[in-house]
Design a protein around this motif. Structure first.
Motif, short mmCIF file in Angstrom:
data_model
loop_
_atom_site.label_atom_id
_atom_site.label_comp_id
_atom_site.label_asym_id
_atom_site.label_seq_id
_atom_site.Cartn_x
_atom_site.Cartn_y
_atom_site.Cartn_z
N ILE A 86 -0.92 30.91 -19.18
CA ILE A 86 -2.01 31.05 -18.59
C ILE A 86 -2.89 31.66 -20.02
N LEU A 102 0.07 24.84 0.93
CA LEU A 102 0.95 25.68 0.68
C LEU A 102 0.26 26.97 0.52
N GLY A 161 8.21 17.29 -3.23
CA GLY A 161 7.45 18.35 -3.52
C GLY A 161 6.36 17.82 -4.10
N TYR A 211 -9.85 26.31 -12.68
CA TYR A 211 -8.83 25.51 -12.81
C TYR A 211 -8.67 24.92 -11.50
N TYR A 240 6.04 31.79 -15.94
CA TYR A 240 5.56 32.15 -14.48
C TYR A 240 6.43 31.17 -13.23
N TYR A 285 -3.04 17.62 -6.27
CA TYR A 285 -1.50 17.25 -6.06
C TYR A 285 -1.30 16.11 -5.05
N ARG A 328 -10.98 21.56 -15.68
CA ARG A 328 -11.16 22.96 -15.70
C ARG A 328 -12.67 22.94 -15.88
N TYR A 357 6.76 30.78 -9.10
CA TYR A 357 6.10 31.01 -7.73
C TYR A 357 6.97 30.29 -6.44
N PRO A 362 -5.10 28.46 -16.05
CA PRO A 362 -3.60 28.29 -15.71
C PRO A 362 -3.00 26.85 -16.18
N ASP A 363 -1.88 27.00 -16.61
CA ASP A 363 -1.24 25.87 -16.95
C ASP A 363 -0.82 24.98 -15.64
N THR A 364 -0.43 23.89 -15.74
CA THR A 364 0.13 23.06 -14.72
C THR A 364 1.42 23.61 -13.99
N GLN A 365 1.42 23.61 -12.79
CA GLN A 365 2.63 24.03 -11.86
C GLN A 365 3.44 23.00 -11.43
N TYR A 366 4.67 22.86 -11.91
CA TYR A 366 5.53 22.07 -11.53
C TYR A 366 6.30 22.35 -10.21
N PHE A 367 6.60 21.40 -9.14
CA PHE A 367 7.00 21.85 -7.95
C PHE A 367 8.62 21.33 -8.22
N GLY A 368 9.55 22.04 -7.40
CA GLY A 368 10.79 21.52 -7.00
C GLY A 368 10.61 20.80 -5.71
N PRO A 369 11.80 20.22 -5.17
CA PRO A 369 11.60 19.31 -4.05
C PRO A 369 11.89 19.82 -2.75
N PHE A 391 8.71 25.66 -1.28
CA PHE A 391 8.91 25.04 -2.48
C PHE A 391 8.87 26.09 -3.57
N TYR A 399 6.28 29.16 -2.41
CA TYR A 399 5.26 28.78 -1.37
C TYR A 399 6.11 28.37 -0.33
N TYR A 427 5.53 35.76 -6.34
CA TYR A 427 5.38 34.97 -7.87
C TYR A 427 5.87 36.20 -8.92
#
Lengths: 113, 116
Positions: free
Chosen positions: B97, B43, A43, A32, B31, A36, A51, B33, B102-109, B90, B35, B48
């Protein structure tokens, strides 16, 4: 463990030209590969991912290519615009690593009008 | 959905002080995490969690602790702040998963922390 190298560290392009960022990875089990975009003070945001069962993926002006044999993948941005200026990160992950991403060091892209 | 929220946005600590960085997600992701991002670097994963009550160390866990009592919250604790912990932190979350990866990771600000 996985190691991801990203080049170049900075990239300056004229508006309308193309930009290419390359990443190599070390773990052949990686399957994967997300990219970004991080704007100043924010962020990271996913812009595209690929993939390992796919060699290329495109989304409007952005495309990613993957070469599993050579263990490298690249981000291509066509017809660059000033709003494309940001830091771009590549990353790699495997199915058995609980989604843990190994990031490259980032590429600062500057698009000049 | 607010996505991933982090508080505070900025904080200055003195050496030896403690603090907790808060992270909340409203996407029902299992999930989560943490960083850290140092200037000019990518990062690096601190800790996690794959679900409530389950946490594990990442690449750079020393000096930090985490807990996951609910699906939504994943706080990061610094017990004895050191200048080496000056960084931007972050939090991220993802859904699941699968065999496809894995699926998309969404980040905070992010939280910008300075230790003096």
């Amino acid at each position: 463990g996985e190691n991801v190298e990203q080049h170049p560290s900075t990239l300056s392009v004229q508006e309308g030209d193309s930009a290419v960022i390359k990443c190599t990875y070390s773990d052949s089990a990686s399957n994967y590969f997300p990219w970004y975009k991080q704007e100043l003070g924010k962020g990271p945001q996913l812009i595209i991912d690929i993939r390992s069962n796919v060699g290329e993926k495109k989304d409007q002006r952005i495309a990613v290519t993957l070469n599993k044999t050579a263990k490298h993948f690249s981000l291509h941005i066509t017809e660059t615009q000033p709003e494309d200026s940001a830091v771009y990160f590549c990353a790699a992950s495997t199915s058995d690593s609980w989604g843990k991403l190994q990031f490259g060091a980032g590429t600062q892209v500057v698009v000049t009008p | 959905n607010a996505g991933v929220t982090q508080t505070p946005k900025f904080r200055i600590l003195k050496i030896g002080q403690s603090m907790t960085l808060q992270c909340t997600q409203d996407m029902n992701h299992n999930y989560m995490y943490w960083y850290r991002q140092d200037p000019g670097m990518g990062l690096k994963l601190i800790y996690y969690s794959v679900g409530a009550g389950i946490t594990d160390k990442g690449e750079v866990p020393n000096g930090y602790n985490v807990s996951r009592s609910t699906t939504e919250d994943f706080p990061l604790r610094l017990e004895l702040a050191a200048p080496s912990q000056t960084s931007v932190y972050f939090c991220a979350s993802s859904y699941l998963i699968s065999a496809g990866g894995p699926d998309t990771q969404y980040f905070g600000p992010g939280t910008r922390l300075t230790v003096l």
